[in-house]
Design an enzyme around this catalytic site. Structure first.
Site, short mmCIF file in Angstrom:
data_model
loop_
_atom_site.label_atom_id
_atom_site.label_comp_id
_atom_site.label_asym_id
_atom_site.label_seq_id
_atom_site.Cartn_x
_atom_site.Cartn_y
_atom_site.Cartn_z
CG HIS A 162 1.64 3.32 2.59
ND1 HIS A 162 2.14 2.53 2.39
CD2 HIS A 162 2.43 4.48 3.74
CE1 HIS A 162 3.50 2.35 4.05
NE2 HIS A 162 3.54 3.17 3.80
CD GLU A 265 4.49 3.99 0.51
OE1 GLU A 265 4.96 5.41 0.82
OE2 GLU A 265 5.40 3.43 1.23
#
Ligand code: TA6
Length: 293
Positions: A162, A265
């Protein structure tokens, strides 16, 4: 003691943290520096020579057990977002251990961290697994995130690296690589849409490109750089900026933080979940490199 065994003078050191928080690992290559939190197995910064940090880390981040550190590259496993509880899984709120370290023949350091199934993970997810994170720095940041099924039964998981990227200011950037690709709009009833143009940000954005292996490029006019985000075995990409209102509701983001961060991400989410039979391993590979636009 991990520190004495895995430190390498001039290349790998451990930096203790206050309040008994697990240490950070500092990697130094001839071209860059990188810091990694043992808590969460989370890369916090990647600073190539003559560049501002490629990654954004909140000045108001929490450094306390049970909470995720806001910024860097949180590890979302064994699920993404609210596909389970806690949100984004437990890997980013557990302490990892160092299992290997070294330098290559060009003095570029690497470190390998591990998280294994235990009573704590079993409480959330009743499978035997081992997760390994390999981080190597040179002119680029390379991360391999491997999951092995140590159980007798098969299991599936979703995952994301992320990544929070640091940008000069939100109005200065363009994201290339996702033109004409379909995505799920998490802010509009998960409707499937297509964006024909390169992405510019002028409002909250939260998109799941569920079936997408493209390399993405963040172009930052003010920092006069482009950040190339390439990946292997990642079949999904998620794009997120909380904008003004959402970030004002987040205690670990300072007021104007949304202007200086942008998440791209590298993931496997939704129908792109990973199925592992007993003994199988899956490795998601991410490479982040900066260059002139
Ligand atoms: O980036 C995708 C996302 O799922 C967003 O919807 C937002 O929730 C973000 O992750 C941050 O999640 P966190 O749990 O770290 O606050």
């Amino acid at each position: 003691m991990q520190e004495t065994y895995f430190s390498i003078p001039k290349h790998i050191s451990f930096k203790t943290q206050k309040n008994n928080f697990p240490p950070f690992i500092m990697l130094t290559s001839p071209h860059s520096q990188c810091s990694i939190s043992l808590y969460g197995g989370q890369v916090l910064s990647f600073i190539p020579k003559n560049h501002p940090d490629i990654l954004w880390l909140s000045e108001k981040a929490f450094y306390q057990e049970g909470k995720a550190i806001r910024g860097g590259i949180p590890l979302c496993f064994p699920w993404f977002a609210s596909e389970g509880s806690p949100a984004h899984g437990f890997a980013r709120i557990m302490t990892w251990e160092v299992i290997d370290s070294g330098i290559d023949n060009k003095e570029n350091p690497y470190i390998k961290l591990k998280l294994e199934a235990n009573e704590h993970t079993k409480y959330f997810w009743d499978f035997k697994f081992s997760a390994e994170l390999l981080v190597k720095v040179s002119q680029k940041l390379e991360i391999n995130f491997s999951i092995t099924n140590e159980d007798e039964k098969s299991f599936s998981f979703t995952e994301a690296l992320h990544s929070y990227f640091q940008i000069s200011s939100i109005e200065n950037i363009t994201l290339r690589g996702l033109e004409d690709c379909s995505y799920i709009d998490s802010l509009d009833n998960n409707i499937s849409k297509v964006e024909e143009n390169a992405i510019v940000i002028n409002a909250e954005i939260d998109r799941i490109y569920q079936d997408n292996e493209n390399t993405c490029i963040i172009i930052d006019k003010k920092f006069n750089r482009k950040i190339t985000i390439s990946k292997v075995n990642s079949h999904s990409t998620v794009v997120w900026n909380p904008w003004i209102h959402k970030s004002s509701t987040m205690k670990d983001m300072q007021k104007d933080a949304y202007k200086h961060m942008f998440c791209v991400e590298s993931a496997n989410v939704g129908e792109k979940k990973v199925l592992l039979k007993s003994g199988e391993t899956h490795t998601l590979q991410l490479s982040i490199e900066v260059s002139s636009p």
